[in-house]
Design a protein around this motif. Structure first.
Motif, PDB file in Angstrom:
ATOM      1  N   VAL A  59       0.843  -1.196   0.000  1.00 25.31           N
ATOM      2  CA  VAL A  59       0.000   0.000   0.000  1.00 25.31           C
ATOM      3  C   VAL A  59       0.878   1.247   0.000  1.00 25.31           C
ATOM      4  O   VAL A  59       0.614   2.210  -0.727  1.00 25.31           O
ATOM      5  N   GLU A  60       1.950   1.236   0.780  1.00 27.33           N
ATOM      6  CA  GLU A  60       2.839   2.393   0.868  1.00 27.33           C
ATOM      7  C   GLU A  60       3.519   2.669  -0.483  1.00 27.33           C
ATOM      8  O   GLU A  60       3.630   3.818  -0.902  1.00 27.33           O
ATOM      9  N   ASN A  61       3.956   1.597  -1.156  1.00 23.35           N
ATOM     10  CA  ASN A  61       4.694   1.786  -2.407  1.00 23.35           C
ATOM     11  C   ASN A  61       3.807   1.938  -3.629  1.00 23.35           C
ATOM     12  O   ASN A  61       4.162   2.652  -4.565  1.00 23.35           O
ATOM     13  N   LEU A  62       2.671   1.271  -3.654  1.00 14.33           N
ATOM     14  CA  LEU A  62       1.816   1.275  -4.840  1.00 14.33           C
ATOM     15  C   LEU A  62       0.581   2.153  -4.690  1.00 14.33           C
ATOM     16  O   LEU A  62      -0.058   2.485  -5.683  1.00 14.33           O
ATOM     17  N   GLY A  63       0.224   2.462  -3.469  1.00 14.05           N
ATOM     18  CA  GLY A  63      -1.044   3.135  -3.218  1.00 14.05           C
ATOM     19  C   GLY A  63      -2.132   2.081  -3.065  1.00 14.05           C
ATOM     20  O   GLY A  63      -1.980   0.936  -3.512  1.00 14.05           O
ATOM     21  N   PRO A  64      -3.241   2.437  -2.419  1.00 10.30           N
ATOM     22  CA  PRO A  64      -4.292   1.452  -2.141  1.00 10.30           C
ATOM     23  C   PRO A  64      -4.860   0.785  -3.388  1.00 10.30           C
ATOM     24  O   PRO A  64      -5.034  -0.442  -3.419  1.00 10.30           O
ATOM     25  N   ASP A  65      -5.134   1.569  -4.429  1.00  6.26           N
ATOM     26  CA  ASP A  65      -5.758   1.004  -5.636  1.00  6.26           C
ATOM     27  C   ASP A  65      -4.857  -0.026  -6.314  1.00  6.26           C
ATOM     28  O   ASP A  65      -5.284  -1.132  -6.650  1.00  6.26           O
ATOM     29  N   ASN A  66      -3.593   0.342  -6.515  1.00 10.65           N
ATOM     30  CA  ASN A  66      -2.683  -0.577  -7.185  1.00 10.65           C
ATOM     31  C   ASN A  66      -2.284  -1.749  -6.296  1.00 10.65           C
ATOM     32  O   ASN A  66      -1.967  -2.827  -6.787  1.00 10.65           O
ATOM     33  N   ALA A  67      -2.289  -1.556  -4.976  1.00 16.30           N
ATOM     34  CA  ALA A  67      -2.013  -2.672  -4.070  1.00 16.30           C
ATOM     35  C   ALA A  67      -3.109  -3.725  -4.210  1.00 16.30           C
ATOM     36  O   ALA A  67      -2.829  -4.931  -4.257  1.00 16.30           O
ATOM     37  N   ILE A  68      -4.341  -3.280  -4.319  1.00 16.12           N
ATOM     38  CA  ILE A  68      -5.462  -4.211  -4.521  1.00 16.12           C
ATOM     39  C   ILE A  68      -5.318  -4.918  -5.857  1.00 16.12           C
ATOM     40  O   ILE A  68      -5.483  -6.133  -5.963  1.00 16.12           O
ATOM     41  N   ARG A  69      -4.966  -4.182  -6.903  1.00 13.67           N
ATOM     42  CA  ARG A  69      -4.769  -4.795  -8.223  1.00 13.67           C
ATOM     43  C   ARG A  69      -3.645  -5.834  -8.171  1.00 13.67           C
ATOM     44  O   ARG A  69      -3.745  -6.895  -8.772  1.00 13.67           O
ATOM     45  N   PHE A  70      -2.566  -5.507  -7.441  1.00 12.80           N
ATOM     46  CA  PHE A  70      -1.453  -6.439  -7.289  1.00 12.80           C
ATOM     47  C   PHE A  70      -1.929  -7.734  -6.623  1.00 12.80           C
ATOM     48  O   PHE A  70      -1.605  -8.827  -7.069  1.00 12.80           O
ATOM     49  N   LEU A  71      -2.709  -7.612  -5.563  1.00 11.56           N
ATOM     50  CA  LEU A  71      -3.194  -8.794  -4.847  1.00 11.56           C
ATOM     51  C   LEU A  71      -4.153  -9.623  -5.691  1.00 11.56           C
ATOM     52  O   LEU A  71      -4.210 -10.841  -5.556  1.00 11.56           O
ATOM     53  N   GLN A  72      -4.882  -8.976  -6.576  1.00  7.87           N
ATOM     54  CA  GLN A  72      -5.831  -9.700  -7.416  1.00  7.87           C
ATOM     55  C   GLN A  72      -5.134 -10.581  -8.450  1.00  7.87           C
ATOM     56  O   GLN A  72      -5.730 -11.517  -8.961  1.00  7.87           O
ATOM     57  N   VAL A  73      -3.881 -10.311  -8.732  1.00  3.27           N
ATOM     58  CA  VAL A  73      -3.127 -11.095  -9.705  1.00  3.27           C
ATOM     59  C   VAL A  73      -2.884 -12.508  -9.177  1.00  3.27           C
ATOM     60  O   VAL A  73      -2.824 -13.462  -9.926  1.00  3.27           O
ATOM     61  N   TYR A  74      -2.756 -12.644  -7.865  1.00  9.07           N
ATOM     62  CA  TYR A  74      -2.404 -13.929  -7.269  1.00  9.07           C
ATOM     63  C   TYR A  74      -3.640 -14.742  -6.915  1.00  9.07           C
ATOM     64  O   TYR A  74      -4.602 -14.228  -6.358  1.00  9.07           O
ATOM     65  N   GLU A  75      -3.585 -16.006  -7.265  1.00  5.60           N
ATOM     66  CA  GLU A  75      -4.661 -16.932  -6.933  1.00  5.60           C
ATOM     67  C   GLU A  75      -4.072 -18.077  -6.138  1.00  5.60           C
ATOM     68  O   GLU A  75      -2.887 -18.378  -6.239  1.00  5.60           O
ATOM     69  N   THR A  76      -4.899 -18.751  -5.368  1.00  6.99           N
ATOM     70  CA  THR A  76      -4.402 -19.859  -4.562  1.00  6.99           C
ATOM     71  C   THR A  76      -4.033 -21.053  -5.424  1.00  6.99           C
ATOM     72  O   THR A  76      -3.197 -21.858  -5.051  1.00  6.99           O
ATOM     73  N   GLY A  77      -4.639 -21.175  -6.585  1.00  2.37           N
ATOM     74  CA  GLY A  77      -4.310 -22.271  -7.487  1.00  2.37           C
ATOM     75  C   GLY A  77      -4.932 -23.581  -7.032  1.00  2.37           C
ATOM     76  O   GLY A  77      -5.677 -23.651  -6.064  1.00  2.37           O
ATOM     77  N   SER A  78      -4.604 -24.617  -7.751  1.00  3.97           N
ATOM     78  CA  SER A  78      -5.132 -25.928  -7.403  1.00  3.97           C
ATOM     79  C   SER A  78      -4.136 -26.982  -7.845  1.00  3.97           C
ATOM     80  O   SER A  78      -3.179 -26.689  -8.557  1.00  3.97           O
ATOM     81  N   GLY A  79      -4.370 -28.192  -7.445  1.00  3.90           N
ATOM     82  CA  GLY A  79      -3.488 -29.284  -7.851  1.00  3.90           C
ATOM     83  C   GLY A  79      -2.572 -29.720  -6.736  1.00  3.90           C
ATOM     84  O   GLY A  79      -2.643 -29.237  -5.606  1.00  3.90           O
ATOM     85  N   ASP A  80      -1.703 -30.647  -7.070  1.00  3.48           N
ATOM     86  CA  ASP A  80      -0.782 -31.218  -6.107  1.00  3.48           C
ATOM     87  C   ASP A  80       0.611 -31.200  -6.710  1.00  3.48           C
ATOM     88  O   ASP A  80       1.039 -32.155  -7.356  1.00  3.48           O
ATOM     89  N   TRP A  81       1.339 -30.086  -6.516  1.00  8.06           N
ATOM     90  CA  TRP A  81       2.647 -29.951  -7.130  1.00  8.06           C
ATOM     91  C   TRP A  81       3.611 -31.018  -6.611  1.00  8.06           C
ATOM     92  O   TRP A  81       4.428 -31.551  -7.358  1.00  8.06           O
ATOM     93  N   THR A  82       3.522 -31.356  -5.348  1.00  8.76           N
ATOM     94  CA  THR A  82       4.421 -32.366  -4.799  1.00  8.76           C
ATOM     95  C   THR A  82       4.240 -33.695  -5.519  1.00  8.76           C
ATOM     96  O   THR A  82       5.216 -34.331  -5.913  1.00  8.76           O
ATOM     97  N   GLY A  83       3.010 -34.093  -5.725  1.00  7.85           N
ATOM     98  CA  GLY A  83       2.743 -35.336  -6.452  1.00  7.85           C
ATOM     99  C   GLY A  83       3.081 -35.226  -7.922  1.00  7.85           C
ATOM    100  O   GLY A  83       3.674 -36.135  -8.503  1.00  7.85           O
TER     101      GLY A  83
END
Length: 73
Positions: free
Chosen positions: A22-46
């Motif tokens: 938030v400090e570096n990007l501002g609130p709006d862009n911080a939210i946009r940054f967080l929206q890029v990441y998803e928890t994903g699915s699958g089993d990478w270890t397997g």
């Protein structure tokens, strides 16, 4: 020297990370940054056990074959 070592909780680390965003990007862009990441699915270890080569000799052979195909700089 270090007098004490304190481990931060996962929540503290998460909050500090968010504060930096938030400090570096501002609130709006911080939210946009967080929206890029998803928890994903699958089993990478397997999956990696199925996908990745386990035999070191085969890995080395594949690397050497690829190096032969790439022209030297």
């Amino acid at each position: 020297m270090w007098n004490t070592i304190s481990a931060k909780t996962l929540h503290q680390v998460q909050q500090e990370g968010l504060d930096v965003r938030v400090e570096n990007l501002g609130p709006d862009n911080a939210i946009r940054f967080l929206q890029v990441y998803e928890t994903g699915s699958g089993d990478w270890t397997g999956d990696r056990k199925k996908i990745l080569e386990k035999d070191p000799d085969k890995i080395i052979i594949r690397i050497m074959e690829k190096q032969k195909k790439v022209p030297a700089p």
